[in-house]
Design a protein around this motif. Sequence first.
Motif, mmCIF file in Angstrom:
data_model
loop_
_atom_site.group_PDB
_atom_site.id
_atom_site.type_symbol
_atom_site.label_atom_id
_atom_site.label_comp_id
_atom_site.label_asym_id
_atom_site.label_seq_id
_atom_site.Cartn_x
_atom_site.Cartn_y
_atom_site.Cartn_z
ATOM 1 N N THR A 258 3.989 37.992 10.235
ATOM 2 C CA THR A 258 2.833 38.242 11.229
ATOM 3 C C THR A 258 2.035 36.760 11.494
ATOM 4 N N THR A 259 1.756 36.107 10.489
ATOM 5 C CA THR A 259 1.341 34.860 10.805
ATOM 6 C C THR A 259 2.090 33.758 11.248
ATOM 7 N N TYR A 260 3.513 33.870 10.908
ATOM 8 C CA TYR A 260 4.466 32.728 11.308
ATOM 9 C C TYR A 260 4.827 33.324 12.839
ATOM 10 N N SER A 261 4.763 34.298 13.314
ATOM 11 C CA SER A 261 4.906 34.747 14.450
ATOM 12 C C SER A 261 3.665 34.432 15.536
ATOM 13 N N LEU A 262 2.377 34.404 14.773
ATOM 14 C CA LEU A 262 1.324 34.082 15.516
ATOM 15 C C LEU A 262 1.280 32.566 15.728
ATOM 16 N N LYS A 263 1.740 31.763 14.877
ATOM 17 C CA LYS A 263 1.568 30.248 15.123
ATOM 18 C C LYS A 263 2.929 29.999 16.126
ATOM 19 N N SER A 264 3.823 30.966 16.234
ATOM 20 C CA SER A 264 5.254 30.517 17.025
ATOM 21 C C SER A 264 4.947 30.885 18.648
ATOM 22 N N ILE A 265 3.671 31.405 19.132
ATOM 23 C CA ILE A 265 3.455 31.770 20.298
ATOM 24 C C ILE A 265 2.357 30.761 20.977
ATOM 25 N N ASP A 266 2.116 30.792 22.262
ATOM 26 C CA ASP A 266 1.080 29.999 22.971
ATOM 27 C C ASP A 266 -0.263 30.079 22.457
ATOM 28 N N ALA A 267 -1.110 29.111 22.315
ATOM 29 C CA ALA A 267 -2.587 29.422 21.986
ATOM 30 C C ALA A 267 -3.293 30.274 22.857
ATOM 31 N N ASP A 268 -3.077 31.163 23.218
ATOM 32 C CA ASP A 268 -3.706 32.114 24.186
ATOM 33 C C ASP A 268 -4.165 33.432 23.382
ATOM 34 N N ALA A 269 -5.423 33.580 23.637
ATOM 35 C CA ALA A 269 -6.153 34.561 22.918
ATOM 36 C C ALA A 269 -5.434 36.032 22.982
ATOM 37 N N VAL A 270 -4.944 36.454 24.058
ATOM 38 C CA VAL A 270 -4.237 37.776 24.164
ATOM 39 C C VAL A 270 -2.761 37.503 23.492
ATOM 40 N N LEU A 271 -2.160 36.654 23.667
ATOM 41 C CA LEU A 271 -0.852 36.632 22.842
ATOM 42 C C LEU A 271 -1.082 36.192 21.414
ATOM 43 N N ARG A 272 -2.144 35.708 20.944
ATOM 44 C CA ARG A 272 -2.200 35.343 19.660
ATOM 45 C C ARG A 272 -2.684 36.738 18.710
ATOM 46 N N MET A 273 -3.644 37.412 19.587
ATOM 47 C CA MET A 273 -4.098 38.638 19.028
ATOM 48 C C MET A 273 -2.930 39.601 18.956
ATOM 49 N N THR A 274 -2.106 39.681 19.954
ATOM 50 C CA THR A 274 -0.884 40.481 20.030
ATOM 51 C C THR A 274 -0.113 40.243 18.695
ATOM 52 N N MET A 275 0.244 38.966 18.639
ATOM 53 C CA MET A 275 1.053 38.769 17.197
ATOM 54 C C MET A 275 0.317 39.264 15.983
ATOM 55 N N LEU A 276 -1.003 38.997 16.012
ATOM 56 C CA LEU A 276 -1.727 39.328 14.677
ATOM 57 C C LEU A 276 -1.340 41.050 14.492
ATOM 58 N N LEU A 277 -1.559 41.576 15.547
ATOM 59 C CA LEU A 277 -1.461 43.023 15.279
ATOM 60 C C LEU A 277 -0.347 43.799 15.677
ATOM 61 N N HIS A 278 0.604 43.299 15.864
ATOM 62 C CA HIS A 278 1.960 43.658 16.570
ATOM 63 C C HIS A 278 2.598 44.768 15.684
ATOM 64 N N ASP A 279 2.512 44.259 14.331
ATOM 65 C CA ASP A 279 3.132 45.242 13.328
ATOM 66 C C ASP A 279 2.172 45.878 12.482
ATOM 67 N N ILE A 280 0.889 45.992 12.833
ATOM 68 C CA ILE A 280 -0.208 46.694 11.796
ATOM 69 C C ILE A 280 0.395 48.032 11.636
ATOM 70 N N GLY A 281 1.018 48.888 12.326
ATOM 71 C CA GLY A 281 1.362 50.235 11.912
ATOM 72 C C GLY A 281 2.829 50.274 11.205
ATOM 73 N N LYS A 282 3.441 49.218 10.699
ATOM 74 C CA LYS A 282 4.805 49.241 10.201
ATOM 75 C C LYS A 282 4.527 50.096 8.649
ATOM 76 N N PRO A 283 3.644 49.729 7.951
ATOM 77 C CA PRO A 283 3.577 50.354 6.313
ATOM 78 C C PRO A 283 3.403 51.939 6.671
ATOM 79 N N GLN A 284 2.882 52.651 7.731
ATOM 80 C CA GLN A 284 2.797 53.813 7.898
ATOM 81 C C GLN A 284 4.022 54.381 8.482
ATOM 82 N N CYS A 285 5.066 53.664 8.867
ATOM 83 C CA CYS A 285 6.485 54.134 9.460
ATOM 84 C C CYS A 285 7.540 54.115 8.220
#
Length: 452
Positions: A258-285
């Motif tokens: 998650t944190t590596y993907s966050l640093k790999s995208i533009d420093a835009d608030a929507v994009l950074r927040m998207t990467m922070l949360l994009h896999d937040i549901g994985k442990p449940q699946c």
Amino acid sequence: MISKEELIMKFIIPYDVKHILSILYSNGFEAFVVGGCVRDTLLGKIPHDWDICTNAKPDEIKNCFKNFNTFDSGIKHGTISVVYNNEVYEITTYRIDGDYLDNRHPQNVTFTDDIKIDLSRRDFTINAMAYNEKDGLVDPFNGQADIVNKKIRCVRNADERFREDALRILRSLRFASTYEFDIEEETAKSIITNRELLNNIAVERINIEFTKLICGYGAESILNNFRDVIAVFIPELTAEFEFNQNSKHHKFDLWHHTTYSLKSIDADAVLRMTMLLHDIGKPQCKTTDEMGESHFIGHPDISAEMSRVVLRRMKYSNDFIDECVCLIRNHDIRYSGSPKQLKRLLKKVGEDRFRKLFKVFRADIMAQSDYQKQSKLALVDLAENDFQFIIEKEQCFSLKQLAVNGNDMISIGIKDGKKIGNTLKILLNMVIEDEIDNDRLVLLEKAKELNI
């Protein structure tokens, strides 16, 4: 360290600010620019705000600027605002803060004549400096050295600073992320020790600081080193810590992916927040096949809904939430090579969000293992090329591009609003699937057939 002569050359104080300082001087008072503008100047950045401090008391400040428009922006804490050339400048009396009973604001202040005492109440050494051309840099806590050494350090006792104002915990992380500074050891320990104090801070304030933090150059390092601090207000993330993805597609545990993907995208608030949360549901699946490899079927939808809950709780705007949730829900799509697939997705998410999705795809892949990485990236490139062709050729993927509209439906006798909407949607889908041309006469004939 920079000499006084070098400082004078480095500090290009705007004319209006110089004039305000000179007015205070001419009335027999001291005056300095202070805080963030000094820090940013020493960092080689252009300051956005110029705060001024003085030994003049609030009533004396008003008297100095009686020919200007002034107002009491924070007179309880010694701050008077002066309007100069349509800009508002805050002038604050040197002060000593009283007790902080809410971990945020002092209950009262007392005024002092000593600039160094005023600087001693500030949060970090890099913010506890003042400057004027007469006296040069006033730096009692070695903030200039910490800038040179790229250190975030509390002024005096870190525990006291954070108990006074718990938002400083996040501000320290934000400064470290923004400037790619390290956090000094005692300050770092105190951040961890006092992290639960963030529960006393309004989520709106956390929102502002955290958004700046994740958009910083050093966000990955800060998120990795202070994840338990972030978990105070986003506890859902704790399930990612040490979570083994157990897949040949991944080389990191879930949090570091998650944190590596966050640093790999533009420093835009929507994009950074998207990467922070994009896999937040994985442990449940998580499921594991007979070969021992894990799978996470359906995790984009679960992550999207969990993200909606998190972002609402943190008081982000509806537009911000909708955009993040849309990107998260679609982040795991793989291109089949069919332009029809792109048009279907374009219809669903729109052109602007689709452009952001390409960045999300790439950031997600960059944080995976080398297994099939180049072929995955090549597929994204192909999808982007086909997307660009669709846009340049103005191929139809939305109702506004359809060659007919509601008025056309009425003209052929379809009066019911619901029927009009359903007919247009059917026609659009047929155009997207190449079952019919986006031609007005052809579409009108098909609409008549559909409504016989």
